[in-house]
Write an enzyme that holds these catalytic residues in place. Structure first.
Site, PDB file in Angstrom:
ATOM      1  N   CYS A 233       0.843  -1.276  -0.152  1.00 27.95           N
ATOM      2  CA  CYS A 233       0.122  -0.031   0.019  1.00 27.95           C
ATOM      3  C   CYS A 233       0.963   1.317   0.005  1.00 27.95           C
ATOM      4  O   CYS A 233       1.876   1.523  -0.846  1.00 27.95           O
ATOM      5  CB  CYS A 233      -0.896   0.041   1.232  1.00 27.95           C
ATOM      6  SG  CYS A 233      -0.199  -0.003   2.863  1.00 27.95           S
ATOM      7  N   ARG A 238      -2.275  -1.034   5.195  1.00 26.01           N
ATOM      8  CA  ARG A 238      -3.255  -1.400   4.718  1.00 26.01           C
ATOM      9  C   ARG A 238      -3.298  -2.760   4.061  1.00 26.01           C
ATOM     10  O   ARG A 238      -3.927  -3.546   4.010  1.00 26.01           O
ATOM     11  CB  ARG A 238      -4.116  -0.312   3.737  1.00 26.01           C
ATOM     12  CG  ARG A 238      -4.759   0.773   4.288  1.00 26.01           C
ATOM     13  CD  ARG A 238      -4.882   1.866   3.011  1.00 26.01           C
ATOM     14  NE  ARG A 238      -3.785   2.685   2.768  1.00 26.01           N
ATOM     15  CZ  ARG A 238      -3.855   3.497   1.706  1.00 26.01           C
ATOM     16  NH1 ARG A 238      -4.842   3.606   0.950  1.00 26.01           N
ATOM     17  NH2 ARG A 238      -2.735   4.201   1.532  1.00 26.01           N
TER      18      ARG A 238
END
Lengths: 284, 112
Positions: A233, A238
């Site tokens: 990410c 994430r």
């Protein structure tokens, strides 16, 4: 891998708040959230000051991690239940960390702080102290961590999954939209990376979708089940969420999280970058 | 000043959600940034602790923040059409906004 071993429901968590041998740990992107209130009895890990090395651009080493968990009163045999805000992004990052350093039993609270708040479950402002332990972290398991050279050689050869929002993937935004767009590195994505935003794996209340829904999601995105996978990410949190889905919930064998992610890749000299909605091709 | 400096340093380093009610960090240039901010309310009262999502023109999740004690949220987006969707114990609500460079103010009203 079964879901029960890696994920607990809010109801289960509330019933086990005082069970000996279970430690709740809050890890937030908003490091002040814990101080406002927290799950009763939970201790805090600050993803930045506790988990990142203060000098090198890297996370804390084995000895630092051992000292940290000892000081917070977490033992090697404790069941650690991680939760946090922002749909468990940083809790998932910490989960990956606990696995990297070989913790035996660590689980995520499904839905994290959001689900807990929406359910109106108890939160406390009381200070929490636990007796110190002698935690001993294991050697880092780098089979679940990807470095930049792994990523460059994975282009066109392994699954690369970009889990950022579509606007970050195409190059329209440099960061998630709750942050100023002020960074100077290049925009775009790693050529051949599939775009599967982390949010597609979660329900609106922050809980994970069902195994069947998750299997369909990655199959439809074109993830090749015969190849190993690297998720990335912007700074690796994430992508920890997606790493958790692919390895811990769906049981894929070789899944690595690239924690250097776009802040590193998008600043490398001489590497290929793709713009727009298409994954892009391998340069020859 | 030190709080502001710390805030912007934290923003650059990571994904930490800035304090939603704080003044804009000094590093934010409104000639370049597309800021979408406003208040979540129900029955005319601001709602703190509401979860606000920013969805792009295709309805895909872009970011999420929690409103401040004053019910305030803020996003740094790009020019274009966006949807704000708020979720709290008091209910749900959504608002569409067409944003341009600079400050875009919008409110989201919740209903059951």
């Amino acid at each position: 891998m079964s879901r029960e071993n890696v994920l607990v429901s809010a109801q289960w968590a509330q019933e086990n708040l005082e069970t000996p041998g279970i430690v709740f740990v809050e890890v937030d992107e908003d490091t002040a959230a814990y101080d406002r209130n927290h799950i009763p009895g939970a201790v805090k890990l600050d993803w930045k000051t506790d988990l990142q090395d203060p000098v090198r651009r890297d996370f804390v080493n084995r000895d630092q991690f051992s000292a940290l968990l000892s000081e917070r009163g977490i033992g090697n045999n404790d069941i650690v239940i991680l939760y946090g805000g922002n749909n468990n992004w940083f809790a998932a990052y910490a989960y990956w960390y606990f696995k990297l350093y070989g913790h035996l039993d660590v689980r995520l609270l499904d839905g994290g702080r959001k689900k807990w708040e929406l359910d109106d479950r108890p939160l406390s402002t009381d200070a929490v102290t636990r007796n110190a332990t002698n935690y001993e972290a294991k050697s880092p398991d780098n089979s679940i961590r990807a470095f930049r050279d792994d990523v460059v050689s994975a282009i066109g050869a392994q699954n690369l999954v970009d889990v950022r929002s579509p606007d970050e993937y195409t190059g329209r935004l440099l960061a998630p939209a709750h942050l100023p767009q002020e960074q100077s590195q290049r925009a775009g994505h790693i050529p051949t990376a599939l775009s599967v935003p982390w949010s597609k794996a979660a329900n609106a209340d922050g809980t994970f979708k069902s195994d069947d829904e998750l299997r369909d999601l990655y199959a439809e995105a074109g993830l090749d089940g015969q190849k190993s996978t690297i998720a990335y990410c912007r700074i690796g949190e994430r992508s920890s969420h997606t790493w958790f889905v692919l390895r811990e919930l769906l049981g894929h064998a070789e899944v690595r999280n690239y924690d250097g992610s776009w802040t590193e890749y998008g600043s490398l000299v001489g590497v290929p970058i793709a713009l727009g909605e298409e994954p892009g091709k391998v340069e020859v | 000043m030190s709080a502001l400096t710390q805030q912007s340093a934290q923003n650059i380093a990571g994904c930490a959600a800035p304090d939603q009610s704080a003044p804009l960090p000094a590093s934010v240039d409104l000639n370049k940034e597309t800021v979408i901010s406003g208040v979540v309310d129900v029955d005319g009262q601001p709602v703190s602790g509401a979860y606000v999502r920013l969805l792009d023109a295709s309805g895909e999740f872009t970011a999420e923040v929690v409103t401040s004690p004053e019910g305030v949220f803020r996003f740094f987006a790009a020019p274009g059409t966006w949807t704000l969707r708020a979720l709290a114990r008091a209910g749900e609500g959504s608002t569409e906004v067409t944003a341009a460079v600079g400050q875009n103010t919008v409110s989201v009203t919740l209903s059951d």
